[in-house]
Write an enzyme that holds these catalytic residues in place. Sequence first.
Site, short mmCIF file in Angstrom:
data_model
loop_
_atom_site.label_atom_id
_atom_site.label_comp_id
_atom_site.label_asym_id
_atom_site.label_seq_id
_atom_site.Cartn_x
_atom_site.Cartn_y
_atom_site.Cartn_z
N ALA A 6 0.97 -1.20 0.09
CA ALA A 6 0.17 -0.09 0.26
C ALA A 6 0.96 1.12 0.09
O ALA A 6 1.56 0.98 0.10
CB ALA A 6 -1.45 0.05 1.08
N GLY B 278 0.47 -4.65 0.88
CA GLY B 278 -1.07 -4.60 -0.04
C GLY B 278 -0.07 -5.54 -1.22
O GLY B 278 -1.42 -6.57 -1.76
N GLU C 254 -0.72 -9.39 -1.14
CA GLU C 254 -2.13 -9.52 -0.39
C GLU C 254 -2.96 -9.28 -1.78
O GLU C 254 -3.71 -9.71 -1.72
CB GLU C 254 -2.45 -8.41 1.09
CG GLU C 254 -1.98 -8.15 2.38
CD GLU C 254 -2.53 -7.38 2.70
OE1 GLU C 254 -2.52 -6.20 2.37
OE2 GLU C 254 -2.55 -7.26 3.78
N GLU D 88 4.65 -5.12 7.43
CA GLU D 88 3.96 -4.08 7.70
C GLU D 88 4.41 -3.64 9.00
O GLU D 88 4.24 -2.92 10.02
CB GLU D 88 2.46 -4.24 7.93
CG GLU D 88 2.00 -3.92 6.76
CD GLU D 88 1.28 -5.88 6.19
OE1 GLU D 88 2.19 -6.70 6.07
OE2 GLU D 88 1.09 -6.09 5.26
N1 DAK Z 1 4.56 3.14 -0.45
C1 DAK Z 1 5.15 4.73 -1.57
N2 DAK Z 1 6.52 4.47 -1.48
C2 DAK Z 1 6.99 2.90 -2.27
C3 DAK Z 1 6.98 2.29 -1.51
C4 DAK Z 1 5.38 2.04 -1.23
N3 DAK Z 1 5.17 0.75 -0.52
N4 DAK Z 1 7.35 1.18 -1.69
C5 DAK Z 1 8.22 1.90 -2.44
N5 DAK Z 1 8.34 3.16 -2.40
C6 DAK Z 1 8.87 3.65 -3.72
C7 DAK Z 1 10.07 4.64 -3.05
O1 DAK Z 1 10.14 5.41 -1.81
C8 DAK Z 1 11.32 5.11 -3.55
O2 DAK Z 1 10.48 6.53 -3.85
P1 DAK Z 1 11.64 7.98 -4.42
O3 DAK Z 1 11.64 7.77 -3.00
O4 DAK Z 1 12.31 7.47 -5.75
O5 DAK Z 1 10.64 9.07 -4.55
C9 DAK Z 1 10.60 4.54 -4.93
O6 DAK Z 1 9.68 3.17 -4.76
C10 DAK Z 1 11.85 3.58 -5.19
O7 DAK Z 1 12.23 2.42 -3.70
P2 DAK Z 1 13.75 2.06 -2.98
O8 DAK Z 1 14.70 3.61 -3.36
O9 DAK Z 1 13.23 1.76 -1.70
O10 DAK Z 1 13.58 0.83 -3.84
P3 DAK Z 1 14.45 -0.04 -3.13
O11 DAK Z 1 14.97 -0.65 -3.91
O12 DAK Z 1 16.08 0.33 -2.42
O13 DAK Z 1 14.05 -0.82 -1.88
C11 DAK Z 1 11.55 -1.94 -1.52
C12 DAK Z 1 12.63 -1.44 -2.30
C13 DAK Z 1 10.62 -2.71 -1.89
C14 DAK Z 1 12.81 -3.41 -0.32
C15 DAK Z 1 11.86 -0.92 -0.48
O14 DAK Z 1 10.68 0.37 -1.33
C16 DAK Z 1 10.72 -0.80 0.05
O15 DAK Z 1 10.89 -1.44 1.13
N6 DAK Z 1 9.60 -0.35 0.41
C17 DAK Z 1 8.23 -0.88 1.57
C18 DAK Z 1 7.85 -2.01 1.59
C19 DAK Z 1 6.86 -1.80 2.58
O16 DAK Z 1 7.45 -1.89 3.48
N7 DAK Z 1 5.82 -2.43 2.06
C20 DAK Z 1 4.14 -2.24 3.48
C21 DAK Z 1 4.16 -1.66 2.11
S1 DAK Z 1 2.67 -1.49 4.00
C22 DAK Z 1 -1.46 2.63 7.84
C23 DAK Z 1 -0.34 2.65 7.18
C24 DAK Z 1 0.62 1.45 6.03
C25 DAK Z 1 -0.07 0.24 6.11
C26 DAK Z 1 -1.40 -0.09 6.34
C27 DAK Z 1 -1.71 1.51 7.64
N8 DAK Z 1 -1.64 3.58 8.66
C28 DAK Z 1 -0.83 4.68 8.65
C29 DAK Z 1 -2.09 2.91 9.69
C30 DAK Z 1 0.83 -0.14 5.47
C31 DAK Z 1 0.36 -0.94 4.67
C32 DAK Z 1 1.27 -1.67 3.66
O17 DAK Z 1 1.12 -2.34 2.88
#
Ligand code: DAK
Length: 260
Positions: A66, A111, A114, A134
């Site tokens: 997400a 997400g 999921e 998450e």
């Molecule tokens: N959302 C938004 N942007 C994302 C993203 C995401 N999930 N994943 C990656 N990006 C963006 C990065 O910010 C970066 O953008 P810029 O900085 O270039 O503008 C671009 O995509 C490239 O990412 P990286 O530079 O980080 O690329 P790497 O190859 O170094 O790393 C990675 C890849 C997949 C390991 C890393 O990007 C990463 O860890 N991403 C996040 C993965 C993650 O945690 N996914 C689960 C999402 S959580 C809530 C808040 C959140 C949620 C629910 C509720 N509340 C506030 C209540 C979350 C739900 C989820 O699904």
Amino acid sequence: MAYETILTETRDAVTLITLNRPKALNALNSQVLEELIDAFATFEADDSQRCAVLTGSGDKAFAAGADIKEMSEKPAADFYLQDFFARWTSEIVKKVRKPWIAAVNGFALGGGCELAMMADFILASENAKFGQPEIKLGVAPGMGGSQRLTRAIGKSKSMEMCLTGRMMGAEEAERANLVARVVAHDELLDEAMKTAATIAGMPPMAAIANKEMVNAAFETGLDQGIIFERRLFQILTASEDKKEGMEAFIEKREGNWKGR
Ligand code: DAK
């Protein structure tokens, strides 16, 4: 609806839907959600379309979750009052009766994992990486991840994934039964489209019935599931396609399906 965050195309009876925010690793923001719901509804309503494939654009990600940047601004009351994420399940999982495949070409995190698990099955490239990270953001899966992952790979592995947030590679995901098959990265889309074309060539009513009865294994007890399967089987025996399928077999030719 004109799409800005996804791409759609049809190839014969197969619809290909591509998440298209490669710079954000195809993170799922609310626009993607709305467009995906519309694309799946269009697929479902189009009688010429029999199977769909969902994949991610770019080489790195199916969907990295997400959209954290969008969600970090959202107050908790909005998540609760809007029943956030409920529409994915009701509009994509429950209303799409035709089969669809997730072709996971890279990161499928949070997400993204999921969403892939909402598909009828997952084909993964060797580069696929699955995870529910998450917990590292102070939250937990919210689109069915804790439930679908646990049903797919069992409690111990699912608990470890959710509690540590670690990623699982394609090979491990295949061993753990999260994915149906792993294929070479460059061949993923071709293989997914070929598999979808095979399914699209099946009698359509039988395809829906097969999907419904396998899904019933997750939603009912064994006795009820077996009765459900038997009833659907019995209904199919009355279909024109059953008559055609059996005649075609006997006459050593391909079936000509009517979808009835
Ligand atoms: N959302 C938004 N942007 C994302 C993203 C995401 N999930 N994943 C990656 N990006 C963006 C990065 O910010 C970066 O953008 P810029 O900085 O270039 O503008 C671009 O995509 C490239 O990412 P990286 O530079 O980080 O690329 P790497 O190859 O170094 O790393 C990675 C890849 C997949 C390991 C890393 O990007 C990463 O860890 N991403 C996040 C993965 C993650 O945690 N996914 C689960 C999402 S959580 C809530 C808040 C959140 C949620 C629910 C509720 N509340 C506030 C209540 C979350 C739900 C989820 O699904």
